[in-house]
Design a protein around this motif. Structure first.
Motif: not given
Length: 396
Positions: A94-99, A123-129, A350-356
């Motif tokens: 599910v794309e960010k934001p979670l909801e 949350h793709n920014m966790r993979h940004m260099p 990435t983390s669903p709880i972090a997204a929340r």
């Protein structure tokens, strides 16, 4: 290895992620796209000519020949669509934001735990260099223990991306401190090692709300030329804005995290440049990025006190990537992690709880902003849900 067959719900601004996910013969491919909008389906047919398009999302969610689902629809639809896919036993990206509401976020999290179906949040920014590099510098202890983080987000194309469609309306997004800032709030939490506990915010609709003649008529779709990197400047020269605009175009947020870190976030949608500036200060130095993509650097000052000096004690080049398709190369990495996770499970960056918690901070900040800057407490996650996702979504 056979390809993971991926169904896509929504082919809008994040359609590039679906294109990235279509790599036949390389372990994953898109086998269906669902979108009720004829223009979106036409675009999907152009970019993914060998992939069928349908109007009803249920034909994707309930299909036996689809292994996993990407939910790339408008934010306020995420809970309903994600929960349907989870109940169908399809691993969900599910794309960010979670909801856009905490109830919606928690409903998705509870459904994932109840069904045991794997949930991944984009949350793709966790993979940004640039973000990966800053986290590595912090983890090495180069600036000591993190004490404060300052983020400035210059959204140079904000008028194009966020004020010409549903993003401009509160009923769909709550506000851009949730929809847009969810990226940076998640990065802030990741770099600082804690969740936001208290927020206080100010903001206003300073530019795009005062251009009534620039809005298109209700019921009229945004034009094909809605994004032009060489035009639409200055901001007051914009045309084709959404008929309804009631979200802020500049916002300032102060935060206290649960580990004592103090942080600030600033967002402006009418700047001439488009990038993010992070300053992280520890008890042994500070880092700051200049540019957030290839060609930029992260500088570290940690050897002594001084007046202003550009000759930092260490200068780290932001790594280049072989595949620049989407967010400085982050999109291919996040797709690869989701495919691995959908197949095999396990922990993810990435983390669903972090997204929340990014959503929780964004909602509280928006409430504060619209109530004269009064401080707000941020609701913590359910302890049982937090433990479930921290453990890699393993059912007892």
């Amino acid at each position: 290895m056979t390809d993971l067959r991926i169904g896509v719900l929504g082919f809008g601004l994040r359609a590039g992620l679906a294109v990235t996910a279509h790599r036949p013969g390389e372990g994953h491919r898109v086998t269906a796209v669902a979108d009720p909008d004829p223009a979106a389906r036409e675009r999907a047919a152009q970019l993914l000519p060998d992939v069928p398009q349908v109007t009803d999302h249920r034909r994707v969610i309930e299909a036996d020949d689809i292994d996993a689902v990407l939910v790339l629809t408008p934010d306020h639809t995420h809970a309903d669509l994600s929960c349907q896919a989870l109940r169908a036993g399809k691993p969900v990206f599910v794309e960010k934001p979670l909801e856009v509401t905490l109830d919606g976020c928690d409903r998705i999290l509870r459904t994932a735990r109840e069904t045991g179906t794997r949930l991944y949040v984009g949350h793709n920014m966790r993979h940004m260099p640039v973000v990966t590099l800053m986290r590595e510098i912090i983890a090495r202890g180069d600036i000591g223990e993190v004490k404060t983080v300052w983020i400035r987000h210059f959204v140079g194309h904000g008028g194009d991306f966020y004020f010409k469609d549903w993003h401009a309306e509160r009923k769909y997004t709550s506000g851009l401190l949730l929809q847009k800032a969810a990226h940076d709030l998640d990065v802030l939490h990741w770099l600082a090692g804690g969740w936001t506990r208290q927020v206080q915010a100010l903001g206003d609709l300073m530019v795009y709300g005062s251009l009534p003649d620039a809005r298109r008529a209700p019921g009229t779709p945004k034009g094909a030329d809605w994004l032009d990197y060489d035009a639409n400047w200055p901001p007051r020269g914009q045309t084709g804005l959404n008929p309804v605009i009631d979200v802020e175009d500049v916002s300032l947020v102060n935060m206290r995290l649960d580990n004592g870190v103090l942080a600030a976030y600033q967002q402006c949608h009418f700047t001439p440049d488009y990038w993010r500036n992070y300053t992280v200060i520890g008890d042994g130095g500070r880092l700051e990025n200049f540019g957030d993509g290839p060609g930029g650097v992260v500088k570290v000052w940690n050897s002594r006190r001084s007046e202003h000096r550009t000759d930092a004690d260490a200068v780290h080049e932001i790594p280049d990537t072989q595949d620049l398709s989407g967010h400085g190369g982050a999109d291919p990495l996040i797709v690869a992690e989701f495919v691995r996770f959908a197949r095999d499970g396990g922990l993810t960056r990435t983390s669903p709880i972090a997204a929340r918690m990014a959503v929780a901070a964004g909602i509280a900040a928006t409430d504060s902003l619209r109530d004269g800057g009064t401080p707000r407490e941020v609701a913590p996650p359910d302890a049982g849900l937090a433990a479930y996702f921290a453990g890699g979504q393993k059912r007892e």
